[in-house]
Design a protein around this motif. Structure first.
Motif, short mmCIF file in Angstrom:
data_model
loop_
_atom_site.label_atom_id
_atom_site.label_comp_id
_atom_site.label_asym_id
_atom_site.label_seq_id
_atom_site.Cartn_x
_atom_site.Cartn_y
_atom_site.Cartn_z
N ALA A 375 24.40 38.77 58.47
CA ALA A 375 23.76 39.43 57.33
C ALA A 375 24.75 39.61 56.20
N SER A 376 25.99 39.99 56.56
CA SER A 376 27.04 40.17 55.55
C SER A 376 27.40 38.83 54.91
N SER A 377 27.43 37.76 55.73
CA SER A 377 27.74 36.43 55.20
C SER A 377 26.67 35.96 54.22
N ALA A 378 25.40 36.28 54.52
CA ALA A 378 24.31 35.90 53.61
C ALA A 378 24.45 36.63 52.29
N SER A 379 24.82 37.92 52.36
CA SER A 379 25.03 38.70 51.14
C SER A 379 26.23 38.17 50.36
N SER A 380 27.28 37.79 51.11
CA SER A 380 28.48 37.25 50.47
C SER A 380 28.17 35.92 49.79
N LEU A 381 27.37 35.06 50.45
CA LEU A 381 27.00 33.78 49.86
C LEU A 381 26.23 33.98 48.56
N LYS A 382 25.34 34.98 48.53
CA LYS A 382 24.57 35.29 47.33
C LYS A 382 25.51 35.67 46.19
N ARG A 383 26.54 36.45 46.49
CA ARG A 383 27.50 36.87 45.46
C ARG A 383 28.33 35.68 44.96
N PHE A 384 28.74 34.81 45.89
CA PHE A 384 29.53 33.64 45.48
C PHE A 384 28.70 32.71 44.60
N LYS A 385 27.41 32.55 44.94
CA LYS A 385 26.55 31.71 44.10
C LYS A 385 26.36 32.32 42.72
N ALA A 386 26.24 33.65 42.66
CA ALA A 386 26.11 34.32 41.37
C ALA A 386 27.38 34.15 40.54
N LEU A 387 28.54 34.18 41.20
CA LEU A 387 29.81 33.97 40.50
C LEU A 387 29.89 32.54 39.97
N GLN A 388 29.46 31.58 40.78
CA GLN A 388 29.44 30.19 40.34
C GLN A 388 28.58 30.02 39.09
N GLU A 389 27.42 30.64 39.09
CA GLU A 389 26.51 30.54 37.96
C GLU A 389 27.08 31.24 36.73
N SER A 409 55.95 55.61 38.20
CA SER A 409 56.93 55.66 37.11
C SER A 409 58.05 54.66 37.33
N GLY A 410 57.71 53.48 37.83
CA GLY A 410 58.69 52.43 38.03
C GLY A 410 59.34 52.43 39.39
N GLU A 411 59.12 53.47 40.19
CA GLU A 411 59.74 53.58 41.51
C GLU A 411 58.98 52.77 42.55
N ALA A 412 59.74 52.04 43.40
CA ALA A 412 59.18 51.34 44.56
C ALA A 412 58.00 50.44 44.18
N THR A 413 58.23 49.52 43.24
CA THR A 413 57.16 48.64 42.76
C THR A 413 56.75 47.65 43.85
N VAL A 414 55.44 47.53 44.05
CA VAL A 414 54.90 46.61 45.06
C VAL A 414 53.76 45.82 44.43
N ALA A 415 53.73 44.51 44.69
CA ALA A 415 52.62 43.66 44.26
C ALA A 415 51.77 43.32 45.48
N SER A 416 50.46 43.25 45.27
CA SER A 416 49.56 42.88 46.37
C SER A 416 48.85 41.58 46.03
N CYS A 417 48.59 40.80 47.08
CA CYS A 417 47.75 39.60 46.96
C CYS A 417 46.71 39.69 48.06
N VAL A 418 45.43 39.78 47.65
CA VAL A 418 44.35 39.79 48.64
C VAL A 418 43.53 38.51 48.48
N VAL A 419 42.93 38.08 49.58
CA VAL A 419 42.21 36.80 49.62
C VAL A 419 40.80 37.03 50.16
N PHE A 420 39.82 36.45 49.48
CA PHE A 420 38.43 36.46 49.96
C PHE A 420 37.98 35.02 50.18
N ASP A 421 37.20 34.81 51.24
CA ASP A 421 36.52 33.53 51.40
C ASP A 421 35.02 33.79 51.51
N GLY A 422 34.25 32.81 51.96
CA GLY A 422 32.81 32.95 51.98
C GLY A 422 32.30 34.07 52.89
N ASN A 423 33.17 34.54 53.81
CA ASN A 423 32.77 35.62 54.71
C ASN A 423 33.25 36.99 54.25
#
Length: 613
Positions: A375-389, A409-423
């Protein structure tokens, strides 16, 4: 040009030379990359099945079309082939094999025994501490849940030793009835030891003995007119009875793992239910990934081999594994698991009575969890198709990446990279990066460094190129991303800046395209906007989590720890000699030299570093 187009693998000539002995085969493409690893009792017979004229599935034909070379290793037995196969799968992670993508060790409950007042805690990794380990539990959440109700019933402390030593009065855990406060003498050593013994017995599955002992204590307290204590023991027995009703089946003992597997919609779910000492410790869902259409039995066999032979180890192996269907290689797996564990491990699927109840419980959980995922994958697919459009893309995007920066304030700077796929979120591909060597608070420089480090590896082919790169920020941050891609020679990657609206409220985000600078505003009910908000919020959460962990670690660290030549022993001697860090800071070079183990060179190093800091 694809592998299929240039593939000239001569299967007929190859099969004439292949042995009929047991062994392992490794399929490679034209670039020498491993496509698939398999084992066989008869290598010639098994490999011939890939090149027959008909009867192959579409996905298997796709694999065969990419084969450029097959390497064969002959083994002395099927058991040896099984172990070698799993080691090669773990090493190469072939795209056509069933992969669990789970490298974490399983958590235990640890009861220390080298302390006057032992504590309970969660533990992962090697068991080097003096004490007892109970588990393994299927997840950290299951451990935390168990620790929570153990506090209510037995009131054994769970605080760190450093916190325990610094108490002068009872903490909140005592006030709410979850600790007996041995740190300040609110309970006698004899009573606390009794609580620890009851905890040990319960975790070993001897809950009936614990209930009987608590019952005797309650009767004794009532006879001595200690009605408050008797009432407290009555409540503990009632709660213990409640826990037993949900976790235990009367008369059942043993260490058992129950596997419930289901396939639907091209996806598989394997539910692992852990039972130790006749008590259900918890369950966990696995969704193995595979490019081929293997039957459920083969998926379960691959799970058992990877989870226990490679991922688990003898210490974590149960004495019995129950599946919901029959397995083709049941005898081979049982013999291999028994050999690794050094004791008999039984595999079965036909069970009765209470074991059948557990089996049905695991199967029902697997069916429900797979239904939710689909069910979550179906919802995710709908969102990906909307993004494509929304973005006017010719092809449906499959992999999205998003970057964010977090600091105080500049202390302990961290960058994040998150990844999404069709699921949805692909958490195994999430990454954090500690940012160094920039002006504190310079978000543009931080983004530039993070993207450079990440996409150098993408350019080199070590990491997968995303279809769309999202940057949490406006035109300035987006321009940094464009500069990095230009320097690395990466063309054709669509970059989108996600800028906050005029009053920074959710739903008013503005999308800025990197290819043409066009700004896009989406209605707040747009599925495409919901997908972008999800990945943006997830990158923000992940960055903040990494930043807080790094900041807290640096603040806990002693000033002396960063000085070259000052290890734990010298640091301890310095603090003992001067009575604390403040005394060390006020000391001169000659004063520092008087400390045992501190030479003139190290004393000078300490003096200069503390003043420069």
């Amino acid at each position: 040009m694809t592998d299929t187009q240039i593939n000239q693998f001569d299967s007929a000539s190859f099969l004439k030379t292949v042995t009929v002995k047991a062994g392992v085969y490794v399929m490679l493409n034209t670039s020498g990359e491993v496509l698939y690893v398999g084992k066989a009792k008869n290598l010639r017979k098994r490999l011939s099945s890939y090149f027959r004229a008909s009867g192959l599935t579409t996905k298997t034909m796709a694999l065969v079309g990419r084969i450029h070379e097959i390497e064969v290793t002959v083994t002395s037995s099927e058991r040896e082939a099984l172990l070698l196969e799993q080691n090669l799968i773990k090493q190469y992670k072939p795209p056509y094999n069933i992969l669990l993508r789970d490298d974490k060790s399983y958590p235990y409950i640890y009861l220390s025994t080298d302390h006057q007042h032992p504590r309970l805690s969660i533990h992962r990794g090697r068991k080097t501490g003096k004490g007892m380990y109970f588990g393994p539990y299927p997840s950290a959440a299951a451990v935390r849940d168990s620790l929570s109700w153990l506090q209510k019933v037995f009131r054994v402390r769970q605080c760190e030793d450093s916190y325990y030593k610094g108490r002068s009065r009872p903490c909140l855990q005592y006030q709410i009835g979850r600790c007996s406060a041995p740190c300040v003498g609110m309970v006698s050593d004899q009573e606390y030891t009794l609580d620890v013994n009851h905890t040990e017995l319960f975790l070993k599955g001897k809950s009936l003995d614990v209930k009987a002992d608590l019952g005797r204590q309650m009767e004794l307290s009532a006879a001595e007119l200690e009605f408050e204590k008797a009432a407290e023991l009555r409540d503990r027995i009632a709660y213990l009875q409640q826990v037993q009703a949900t976790q235990c089946i009367e008369g059942e003992t043993g260490d058992i793992d129950i596997l419930g597997g289901v396939i639907d919609g091209g996806q598989v779910c394997i539910q692992l239910l852990c039972v130790r000492g006749g008590r259900v410790l918890g369950s966990r869902s696995f969704f193995p990934k595979s490019q081929l259409d293997e039957p459920l039995a083969q998926q379960l066999e691959a799970f058992i081999a990877q989870h226990y032979l490679i991922g688990g180890g003898a210490a974590d192996m149960p004495r019995e594994i129950i599946s919901n269907i029959a397995l083709d290689d049941e005898d081979l797996l049982a013999a291999s698991l028994s050999e690794q564990a050094g004791r008999q491990v039984v595999l079965s699927h036909k069970v009765r009575s209470n074991r059948a109840k557990w089996q049905n419980l695991a199967l029902t959980a697997a069916q429900q969890n797979l239904k939710n995922r689909l069910a979550s994958s179906a919802s995710s697919l709908k969102r990906f198709k909307a993004l494509q459009e929304t973005l006017g893309l010719d092809v449906l995007p499959n992999r999205l990446e998003c970057f964010d920066i977090s600091h105080s304030s500049g202390e302990a700077t961290v960058a994040s990279c998150v990844v999404f796929d069709g699921n949805g979120p692909l958490k195994s591909d999430y990454r954090k990066m500690n940012i160094e060597g920039i002006t504190p608070g310079d978000d543009y420089a931080a983004m530039y460094q993070a993207l450079t480090r990440r996409y150098k590896r993408v350019k080199a082919g070590e990491l997968v190129m995303p279809d769309i790169l999202f940057i949490d920020g406006g035109k300035g941050q987006l321009s940094q991303a464009q500069s990095v891609m230009a320097e690395l020679g990466i063309d054709g990657l669509l970059m989108i800046g996600v800028a906050k609206g005029s009053d920074r409220r959710a739903g008013l985000e503005i999308l800025i395209r990197g290819d043409n600078g066009k700004e896009i505003s989406l209605p707040d009910n747009s599925p495409a906007l919901h997908l972008i908000q999800h990945i943006r919020d997830e990158s923000h959460r992940f960055a903040i989590t990494g930043h807080k962990a790094r900041r807290d670690k640096s603040r806990r660290q002693s000033t002396l720890e960063g000085i070259p030549g000052v290890g734990a022993k010298r640091r301890r001697e310095l603090l003992r000699h001067f009575g604390g860090l403040q005394g060390v800071k006020q000391a001169g070079v000659e004063d520092l030299r008087r400390v045992p183990g501190i030479s003139e060179k190290i004393a000078l190093q300490i003096y200069e570093d503390l003043r420069s800091a």
